[in-house]
Scaffold this motif. Structure first.
Motif, PDB file in Angstrom:
ATOM      1  N   ALA A 108       0.861  -1.192   0.000  1.00 53.83           N
ATOM      2  CA  ALA A 108       0.000   0.000   0.000  1.00 53.83           C
ATOM      3  C   ALA A 108       0.885   1.226   0.000  1.00 53.83           C
ATOM      4  CB  ALA A 108      -0.902  -0.015   1.229  1.00 53.83           C
ATOM      5  N   LEU A 109       0.327   2.307  -0.482  1.00 55.41           N
ATOM      6  CA  LEU A 109       1.096   3.539  -0.631  1.00 55.41           C
ATOM      7  C   LEU A 109       0.682   4.532   0.450  1.00 55.41           C
ATOM      8  CD1 LEU A 109       2.287   4.562  -3.874  1.00 55.41           C
ATOM      9  CD2 LEU A 109       0.965   6.377  -2.869  1.00 55.41           C
ATOM     10  N   LEU A 110       1.659   4.978   1.216  1.00 60.99           N
ATOM     11  CA  LEU A 110       1.389   5.935   2.287  1.00 60.99           C
ATOM     12  C   LEU A 110       1.987   7.281   1.894  1.00 60.99           C
ATOM     13  CD1 LEU A 110       0.313   6.265   5.237  1.00 60.99           C
ATOM     14  CD2 LEU A 110       2.551   5.492   6.027  1.00 60.99           C
ATOM     15  N   ILE A 111       1.185   8.323   2.035  1.00 61.63           N
ATOM     16  CA  ILE A 111       1.626   9.657   1.613  1.00 61.63           C
ATOM     17  C   ILE A 111       1.768  10.534   2.860  1.00 61.63           C
ATOM     18  CG2 ILE A 111       0.998  11.669   0.203  1.00 61.63           C
ATOM     19  CD1 ILE A 111      -0.674   9.812  -1.547  1.00 61.63           C
ATOM     20  N   PRO A 112       2.961  10.568   3.457  1.00 64.50           N
ATOM     21  CA  PRO A 112       3.084  11.325   4.691  1.00 64.50           C
ATOM     22  C   PRO A 112       2.975  12.839   4.485  1.00 64.50           C
ATOM     23  CG  PRO A 112       5.204  10.307   4.115  1.00 64.50           C
ATOM     24  CD  PRO A 112       4.203   9.884   3.085  1.00 64.50           C
ATOM     25  N   THR A 113       3.326  13.296   3.290  1.00 64.15           N
ATOM     26  CA  THR A 113       3.402  14.747   3.095  1.00 64.15           C
ATOM     27  C   THR A 113       3.079  15.118   1.648  1.00 64.15           C
ATOM     28  OG1 THR A 113       4.948  16.625   3.053  1.00 64.15           O
ATOM     29  CG2 THR A 113       5.920  14.469   2.711  1.00 64.15           C
ATOM     30  N   SER A 114       2.638  16.342   1.476  1.00 63.62           N
ATOM     31  CA  SER A 114       2.405  16.854   0.115  1.00 63.62           C
ATOM     32  C   SER A 114       3.625  17.621  -0.388  1.00 63.62           C
ATOM     33  CB  SER A 114       1.186  17.782   0.113  1.00 63.62           C
ATOM     34  OG  SER A 114       1.430  18.854   0.996  1.00 63.62           O
ATOM     35  N   ALA A 115       4.610  17.821   0.480  1.00 64.63           N
ATOM     36  CA  ALA A 115       5.764  18.665   0.113  1.00 64.63           C
ATOM     37  C   ALA A 115       6.782  17.896  -0.729  1.00 64.63           C
ATOM     38  CB  ALA A 115       6.448  19.172   1.384  1.00 64.63           C
ATOM     39  N   CYS A 116       7.440  18.626  -1.629  1.00 65.80           N
ATOM     40  CA  CYS A 116       8.483  18.043  -2.484  1.00 65.80           C
ATOM     41  C   CYS A 116       9.697  18.970  -2.499  1.00 65.80           C
ATOM     42  CB  CYS A 116       7.985  17.935  -3.922  1.00 65.80           C
ATOM     43  SG  CYS A 116       6.747  16.663  -4.149  1.00 65.80           S
ATOM     44  N   ALA A 117      10.829  18.418  -2.894  1.00 65.86           N
ATOM     45  CA  ALA A 117      12.030  19.253  -3.045  1.00 65.86           C
ATOM     46  C   ALA A 117      11.941  20.103  -4.300  1.00 65.86           C
ATOM     47  CB  ALA A 117      13.271  18.372  -3.109  1.00 65.86           C
ATOM     48  N   MET A 118      11.038  19.709  -5.204  1.00 70.02           N
ATOM     49  CA  MET A 118      10.904  20.417  -6.490  1.00 70.02           C
ATOM     50  C   MET A 118       9.502  20.159  -7.004  1.00 70.02           C
ATOM     51  SD  MET A 118      13.253  17.634  -8.406  1.00 70.02           S
ATOM     52  CE  MET A 118      14.136  17.264  -6.895  1.00 70.02           C
ATOM     53  N   HIS A 119       9.031  20.995  -7.903  1.00 69.72           N
ATOM     54  CA  HIS A 119       7.733  20.766  -8.529  1.00 69.72           C
ATOM     55  C   HIS A 119       7.934  20.456 -10.008  1.00 69.72           C
ATOM     56  CE1 HIS A 119       5.201  23.014  -5.280  1.00 69.72           C
ATOM     57  NE2 HIS A 119       5.612  21.823  -4.892  1.00 69.72           N
ATOM     58  N   CYS A 120       7.631  19.222 -10.370  1.00 69.78           N
ATOM     59  CA  CYS A 120       7.819  18.759 -11.750  1.00 69.78           C
ATOM     60  C   CYS A 120       6.513  19.010 -12.508  1.00 69.78           C
ATOM     61  CB  CYS A 120       8.148  17.267 -11.742  1.00 69.78           C
ATOM     62  SG  CYS A 120       9.396  16.844 -10.505  1.00 69.78           S
ATOM     63  N   ARG A 121       6.609  19.615 -13.643  1.00 66.79           N
ATOM     64  CA  ARG A 121       5.405  20.092 -14.338  1.00 66.79           C
ATOM     65  C   ARG A 121       4.523  18.955 -14.834  1.00 66.79           C
ATOM     66  NH1 ARG A 121       5.183  24.203 -11.771  1.00 66.79           N
ATOM     67  NH2 ARG A 121       3.301  24.666 -12.968  1.00 66.79           N
ATOM     68  N   TYR A 122       5.067  17.753 -14.972  1.00 70.32           N
ATOM     69  CA  TYR A 122       4.299  16.623 -15.489  1.00 70.32           C
ATOM     70  C   TYR A 122       3.717  15.773 -14.357  1.00 70.32           C
ATOM     71  CZ  TYR A 122       8.695  14.668 -14.116  1.00 70.32           C
ATOM     72  OH  TYR A 122       9.797  14.361 -13.353  1.00 70.32           O
ATOM     73  N   CYS A 123       3.888  16.225 -13.117  1.00 73.11           N
ATOM     74  CA  CYS A 123       3.534  15.385 -11.962  1.00 73.11           C
ATOM     75  C   CYS A 123       2.067  14.952 -11.988  1.00 73.11           C
ATOM     76  CB  CYS A 123       3.816  16.142 -10.671  1.00 73.11           C
ATOM     77  SG  CYS A 123       3.370  15.181  -9.221  1.00 73.11           S
ATOM     78  N   PHE A 124       1.827  13.654 -11.804  1.00 78.90           N
ATOM     79  CA  PHE A 124       0.440  13.164 -11.853  1.00 78.90           C
ATOM     80  C   PHE A 124      -0.309  13.488 -10.566  1.00 78.90           C
ATOM     81  CE2 PHE A 124       0.622   9.488  -9.054  1.00 78.90           C
ATOM     82  CZ  PHE A 124       1.971   9.149  -9.049  1.00 78.90           C
ATOM     83  N   ARG A 125       0.388  13.989  -9.543  1.00 72.85           N
ATOM     84  CA  ARG A 125      -0.325  14.387  -8.320  1.00 72.85           C
ATOM     85  C   ARG A 125      -0.385  15.902  -8.168  1.00 72.85           C
ATOM     86  NH1 ARG A 125       1.785   9.744  -5.182  1.00 72.85           N
ATOM     87  NH2 ARG A 125       0.233   8.185  -5.700  1.00 72.85           N
ATOM     88  N   GLN A 126      -0.165  16.645  -9.244  1.00 74.53           N
ATOM     89  CA  GLN A 126      -0.159  18.099  -9.101  1.00 74.53           C
ATOM     90  C   GLN A 126      -1.539  18.657  -8.745  1.00 74.53           C
ATOM     91  OE1 GLN A 126       0.121  20.349 -13.031  1.00 74.53           O
ATOM     92  NE2 GLN A 126       1.111  18.427 -13.573  1.00 74.53           N
ATOM     93  N   HIS A 127      -2.605  17.892  -8.983  1.00 75.75           N
ATOM     94  CA  HIS A 127      -3.952  18.355  -8.620  1.00 75.75           C
ATOM     95  C   HIS A 127      -4.508  17.569  -7.426  1.00 75.75           C
ATOM     96  CE1 HIS A 127      -4.106  20.544 -12.440  1.00 75.75           C
ATOM     97  NE2 HIS A 127      -3.721  19.444 -13.046  1.00 75.75           N
ATOM     98  N   TYR A 128      -3.706  16.727  -6.851  1.00 77.76           N
ATOM     99  CA  TYR A 128      -4.196  15.813  -5.803  1.00 77.76           C
ATOM    100  C   TYR A 128      -4.620  16.584  -4.545  1.00 77.76           C
ATOM    101  CZ  TYR A 128      -4.427  11.633  -2.879  1.00 77.76           C
ATOM    102  OH  TYR A 128      -4.863  10.622  -2.056  1.00 77.76           O
ATOM    103  N   GLU A 129      -5.751  16.166  -3.997  1.00 81.74           N
ATOM    104  CA  GLU A 129      -6.221  16.823  -2.760  1.00 81.74           C
ATOM    105  C   GLU A 129      -5.712  16.025  -1.563  1.00 81.74           C
ATOM    106  OE1 GLU A 129     -10.406  17.671  -2.931  1.00 81.74           O
ATOM    107  OE2 GLU A 129     -10.153  18.552  -4.918  1.00 81.74           O
ATOM    108  N   TYR A 130      -4.602  16.497  -1.018  1.00 86.15           N
ATOM    109  CA  TYR A 130      -3.966  15.763   0.077  1.00 86.15           C
ATOM    110  C   TYR A 130      -4.765  15.887   1.383  1.00 86.15           C
ATOM    111  CZ  TYR A 130       0.223  15.399  -2.847  1.00 86.15           C
ATOM    112  OH  TYR A 130       1.104  15.111  -3.854  1.00 86.15           O
TER     113      TYR A 130
END
Ligand code: SF4
Length: 328
Positions: A108-130
């Motif tokens: 299973a995938l656990l998402i502890p944080t919405s923060a990243c070291a960088m924002h990649c323009r193609y990211c599939f979670r760029q619209h994700y509601e954390y």
């Protein structure tokens, strides 16, 4: 007297990321014609480590590193099939939790944080509601109650955005769940800030009862400089397998020589090429799309040039499927 809190080096470096359009275009010396093609404001703000910005050619909008991080007007184009949730994350929420996704058996995938070291323009979670979550006690409870889960994948956001203390607490809590055997990190952090792989993190790996797996995300050979590769070597030396996943991106790595160079760097440093992903059809990223037929030609040529163990699998993640689809 107030106790002074010292920050680790990586956190200090992260604070100097480019986060403003003005500062970035000025640093890149983009002329007016190029600036017109960029977006000043975006739902997914600029966030670029200095290390990566330093690898971009000046006044070159087509630079393969820059294309991954600078918002362009192209992001406003849309086409049928591109959505806000390209890989079915919403439907995979376990018991309604936005921080625990369960798509595949065993893990299973656990998402502890919405923060990243960088924002990649193609990211599939760029619209994700954390969602606004301070702790993940509820998610730990759900994992404890499901003995079919043997592996947790820490994803994001980027799990290495969490402080040493928070990450340490999380790992301890996971270690106490008897049916868990493996802990996987999916991260792009070291590509921007390799200093993140410090002694404190390495100790955490060495001391854990869980088998760690480390999956780096790098797309272009220029991302893998000596510091990044050294950081991966340190992880390998703990007995942790290191894999790499990339996304096939138009104008970044859709060239057989570039992919070959990337893969050679990986295998020459003991890093296993794992997946080359077909672009997830997320809104704002369609200018990165490489056609399936071109992708297959690239893979066929790579197969001729590389040893079998160096060939990543070309995959597509499809919403609702019980595994990734292996295309090549
Ligand atoms: S580092 Fe990963 S999660 Fe973060 S923006 Fe890039 S692709 Fe998305």
């Amino acid at each position: 007297m107030l106790k002074q809190i010292t920050q680790p080096l990586w956190r200090k470096i992260q604070r100097n990321n480019f986060r403003s359009w003005e500062a970035l275009v000025s640093f890149l010396e983009l002329d007016a014609t190029h600036r017109e093609k960029t977006l000043k404001q975006s739902h997914f703000p600029i966030n670029i480590p200095q290390r990566l910005a330093g690898k971009m050619k000046k006044n070159c909008i087509d630079d393969p590193i820059l294309r991954q991080f600078l918002p362009l007007e192209d992001e406003l184009k849309s086409e049928e099939g591109y959505s806000l949730d390209a890989v079915g994350d919403f439907a995979a929420r376990k018991q309604g939790s936005s921080r625990l996704l369960h798509k595949y058996q065993d893990r299973a995938l656990l998402i502890p944080t919405s923060a990243c070291a960088m924002h990649c323009r193609y990211c599939f979670r760029q619209h994700y509601e954390y969602g606004a979550v301070d702790n993940i006690d509820k998610e730990l409870g759900i994992i404890t109650n499901d003995s079919s889960i043997h592996e947790i994948i820490l994803s994001g956001g980027d799990p290495l955005s969490w402080s040493h203390a928070r990450l340490g607490e999380l790992i301890k809590a996971l270690e106490e769940i008897p049916h868990l055997q493996r802990l996987r990190f999916h991260t792009r952090f070291p590509v921007g800030i390799p200093e993140r792989i410090d002694e404190a993190f390495l100790d955490m790996i060495r001391q854990s009862r869980l088998q760690f797996w480390f999956v780096l995300h790098s797309n272009h050979p220029l991302e893998l400089d000596q510091d990044v590769l050294h950081a991966m070597k340190l992880i390998l030396c703990t007995g942790t397998p290191v894999l790499n996943q990339s996304v096939l991106l138009k104008g970044v790595n859709d060239c057989v020589d570039t992919l070959e160079e990337l893969i050679r760097k990986l295998v020459d440093h003991g890093i296993q090429p794992y997946y080359l992903h077909e672009l997830d059809e997320i809104q704002g990223a369609m200018h990165f799309k490489v056609s399936r037929s071109n992708a297959l030609k690239l893979m066929e040529e790579l197969q001729k040039r590389l040893p079998g163990y160096g060939l990543p699998r070309y995959v597509k993640e499809e919403a609702g499927k019980s595994s990734k689809t292996i295309v090549f």
